[in-house]
Write an enzyme that holds these catalytic residues in place. Structure first.
Site, PDB file in Angstrom:
ATOM      1  N   SER A   6       0.857  -1.194   0.209  1.00  0.00           N
ATOM      2  CA  SER A   6      -0.251   0.063   0.100  1.00  0.00           C
ATOM      3  C   SER A   6       0.761   1.338  -0.004  1.00  0.00           C
ATOM      4  O   SER A   6       1.740   1.349   1.104  1.00  0.00           O
ATOM      5  CB  SER A   6      -0.785   0.155   1.231  1.00  0.00           C
ATOM      6  OG  SER A   6      -1.398   1.372   1.492  1.00  0.00           O
ATOM      7  N   HIS A  31      -1.290  -1.318  -4.145  1.00  0.00           N
ATOM      8  CA  HIS A  31      -2.532  -1.042  -3.550  1.00  0.00           C
ATOM      9  C   HIS A  31      -2.896   0.474  -3.303  1.00  0.00           C
ATOM     10  O   HIS A  31      -1.729   1.072  -2.762  1.00  0.00           O
ATOM     11  CB  HIS A  31      -2.588  -1.679  -2.125  1.00  0.00           C
ATOM     12  CG  HIS A  31      -3.843  -1.746  -1.517  1.00  0.00           C
ATOM     13  ND1 HIS A  31      -5.078  -2.468  -1.813  1.00  0.00           N
ATOM     14  CD2 HIS A  31      -4.262  -0.956  -0.422  1.00  0.00           C
ATOM     15  CE1 HIS A  31      -6.081  -2.110  -0.970  1.00  0.00           C
ATOM     16  NE2 HIS A  31      -5.597  -1.070  -0.076  1.00  0.00           N
ATOM     17  N   ASP A  33      -4.838   3.477  -1.687  1.00  0.00           N
ATOM     18  CA  ASP A  33      -5.934   3.919  -0.532  1.00  0.00           C
ATOM     19  C   ASP A  33      -6.412   5.185  -0.832  1.00  0.00           C
ATOM     20  O   ASP A  33      -5.759   6.210  -0.511  1.00  0.00           O
ATOM     21  CB  ASP A  33      -5.503   3.777   0.738  1.00  0.00           C
ATOM     22  CG  ASP A  33      -5.010   2.230   1.190  1.00  0.00           C
ATOM     23  OD1 ASP A  33      -5.974   1.444   1.240  1.00  0.00           O
ATOM     24  OD2 ASP A  33      -3.976   1.863   1.656  1.00  0.00           O
ATOM     25  N   MET A  35      -9.333   7.972   0.334  1.00  0.00           N
ATOM     26  CA  MET A  35     -10.046   8.328   1.524  1.00  0.00           C
ATOM     27  C   MET A  35     -10.586   9.589   1.487  1.00  0.00           C
ATOM     28  O   MET A  35      -9.929  10.735   1.001  1.00  0.00           O
ATOM     29  CB  MET A  35      -9.185   8.087   2.905  1.00  0.00           C
ATOM     30  CG  MET A  35      -8.419   6.839   2.978  1.00  0.00           C
ATOM     31  SD  MET A  35      -7.553   6.750   4.490  1.00  0.00           S
ATOM     32  CE  MET A  35      -6.696   5.207   4.368  1.00  0.00           C
ATOM     33  N   HIS A  64      -8.264   0.902  -3.786  1.00  0.00           N
ATOM     34  CA  HIS A  64      -9.302   0.907  -2.630  1.00  0.00           C
ATOM     35  C   HIS A  64     -10.067   2.077  -2.234  1.00  0.00           C
ATOM     36  O   HIS A  64      -9.527   2.856  -1.744  1.00  0.00           O
ATOM     37  CB  HIS A  64      -8.547   0.164  -1.499  1.00  0.00           C
ATOM     38  CG  HIS A  64      -9.229   0.022   0.235  1.00  0.00           C
ATOM     39  ND1 HIS A  64      -8.600  -0.232   1.178  1.00  0.00           N
ATOM     40  CD2 HIS A  64     -10.700  -0.314   0.289  1.00  0.00           C
ATOM     41  CE1 HIS A  64      -9.410  -0.601   2.206  1.00  0.00           C
ATOM     42  NE2 HIS A  64     -10.823  -0.438   1.625  1.00  0.00           N
ATOM     43  N   MET A  66     -12.219   3.915   0.090  1.00  0.00           N
ATOM     44  CA  MET A  66     -13.010   4.523   1.221  1.00  0.00           C
ATOM     45  C   MET A  66     -13.584   5.814   1.270  1.00  0.00           C
ATOM     46  O   MET A  66     -13.234   6.917   1.738  1.00  0.00           O
ATOM     47  CB  MET A  66     -11.938   4.291   2.413  1.00  0.00           C
ATOM     48  CG  MET A  66     -11.429   2.733   2.500  1.00  0.00           C
ATOM     49  SD  MET A  66      -9.705   2.855   3.393  1.00  0.00           S
ATOM     50  CE  MET A  66      -8.671   3.240   1.992  1.00  0.00           C
ATOM     51  N   MET A 135     -11.239  -6.217   5.787  1.00  0.00           N
ATOM     52  CA  MET A 135     -10.488  -5.352   6.552  1.00  0.00           C
ATOM     53  C   MET A 135     -10.293  -5.684   7.861  1.00  0.00           C
ATOM     54  O   MET A 135     -10.989  -6.188   8.619  1.00  0.00           O
ATOM     55  CB  MET A 135     -11.383  -4.035   6.712  1.00  0.00           C
ATOM     56  CG  MET A 135     -11.358  -2.909   5.510  1.00  0.00           C
ATOM     57  SD  MET A 135      -9.772  -2.559   4.804  1.00  0.00           S
ATOM     58  CE  MET A 135      -8.964  -1.681   5.791  1.00  0.00           C
ATOM     59  N   ASP A 173      -6.510  -6.566   4.267  1.00  0.00           N
ATOM     60  CA  ASP A 173      -5.843  -5.486   4.374  1.00  0.00           C
ATOM     61  C   ASP A 173      -6.012  -4.795   5.816  1.00  0.00           C
ATOM     62  O   ASP A 173      -6.925  -4.563   6.408  1.00  0.00           O
ATOM     63  CB  ASP A 173      -6.635  -4.419   3.572  1.00  0.00           C
ATOM     64  CG  ASP A 173      -6.419  -3.072   3.431  1.00  0.00           C
ATOM     65  OD1 ASP A 173      -4.904  -2.693   3.785  1.00  0.00           O
ATOM     66  OD2 ASP A 173      -6.789  -2.191   2.627  1.00  0.00           O
TER      67      ASP A 173
HETATM   68  C1  DX5 Z   1      -6.192   1.279   5.724  1.00  0.00           C
HETATM   69  C2  DX5 Z   1      -5.623   1.159   4.492  1.00  0.00           C
HETATM   70  C3  DX5 Z   1      -4.682   0.199   4.508  1.00  0.00           C
HETATM   71  C4  DX5 Z   1      -3.355   0.500   4.907  1.00  0.00           C
HETATM   72  C5  DX5 Z   1      -2.346  -0.736   5.159  1.00  0.00           C
HETATM   73  O1  DX5 Z   1      -7.295   2.167   5.970  1.00  0.00           O
HETATM   74  O2  DX5 Z   1      -6.880   0.539   3.880  1.00  0.00           O
HETATM   75  O3  DX5 Z   1      -4.338  -0.381   2.939  1.00  0.00           O
HETATM   76  O4  DX5 Z   1      -2.854   1.459   4.200  1.00  0.00           O
HETATM   77  O5  DX5 Z   1      -1.352  -0.090   6.014  1.00  0.00           O
HETATM   78  P1  DX5 Z   1      -0.907  -1.001   7.189  1.00  0.00           P
HETATM   79  O6  DX5 Z   1      -0.296  -2.463   6.376  1.00  0.00           O
HETATM   80  O7  DX5 Z   1       0.289  -0.302   7.569  1.00  0.00           O
HETATM   81  O8  DX5 Z   1      -1.868  -1.323   7.965  1.00  0.00           O
HETATM   82 ZN    ZN Z   2      -6.314  -0.311   1.784  1.00  0.00          ZN
END
Ligand code: DX5
Ligand code: ZN
Length: 216
Positions: A6, A31, A33, A35, A64, A66, A135, A173
């Protein structure tokens, strides 16, 4: 097993180098993320970053989302170069429409579940999805502690997929590290995301090699 670093946990000032490093280590996906500051407290990356990743590697880009109402942004992320996209069941009103749309756009469609969201919420959609993202932390930040109950959730999902003869893959994840990756994979995860465990040590290539070895 596919390891998906990620980039949220990477040194974003050197994004292309960081991606090249995990690619050399044997990562199978990048990956990203996304948000929105509403579905989760944090605000992170958008389509322009996916475009930058797309230019930096030949690895598939896994997005991903969110994001509340993620269906509004599916095309933007497909156009930016995503190969797979997951949306949260908690954040999308018309989940089947979103999943079907992703498939018509030629990308793999995933549905993501927060830790407190039961597997039962997938009952109707499961035959249509390419992967389920379990998750193992409450989404929002890299570097959080793995929730151990996620292992049993993965096991139960694996059993359901077997009983219903469905081919969806399981992605895990959040909070993955050298000490728990083997258990997670044995429980049935085929795609494992790693943020801090891949990037925080300063040598992402070596970290990815070590994670893949530890996964067995
Ligand atoms: C969390 C994200 C993850 C995160 C993973 O909200 O969706 O993908 O970046 O990071 P680690 O492996 O450090 O928990
Ligand atoms: Zn993620």
């Amino acid at each position: 097993m596919i390891l998906a670093p990620s980039i949220l946990a990477s040194d974003l000032g050197h994004l292309a180098d960081q991606i090249a490093s995990v690619e050399r280590g044997g990562a199978g996906l990048v990956h990203v993320d996304v948000m929105d500051g509403r579905f989760v407290p944090n605000i992170t990356l958008g389509p322009v970053v996916v475009e930058a990743c797309r230019r930096a590697t030949r690895l598939p880009i896994d997005v991903h989302l969110m994001v509340e109402g993620a269906e509004r942004y599916l095309d933007a992320f497909v156009d930016a170069g995503a190969s797979s996209i997951s949306v949260h069941v908690e954040a999308v009103s018309h989940l089947q429409r979103a999943v079907a749309h992703l498939k018509t756009r030629g990308v793999k469609a995933g549905v993501a579940l927060n830790p407190s969201t039961p597997l039962g919420s997938l009952e109707e959609i499961l035959p249509e999805v390419d992967f389920v993202l379990v998750m193992s932390v409450n989404p929002g930040f890299a570097g959080q502690v793995f929730l151990p109950s996620s292992v049993d959730k993965v096991r139960r999902l694996r059993e359901t997929l077997r009983d219903r003869e469905l081919g969806a893959r399981i992605q895990v994840d959040g909070g993955v590290h050298l000490g728990n990756i083997r258990t997670i994979v044995h429980a049935g995860a085929e795609i494992v995301v790693a943020g801090a465990a891949a990037f925080a040590g300063g040598d992402p290539e070596r970290a990815v090699v070590a994670l893949l070895e530890a996964a067995g």
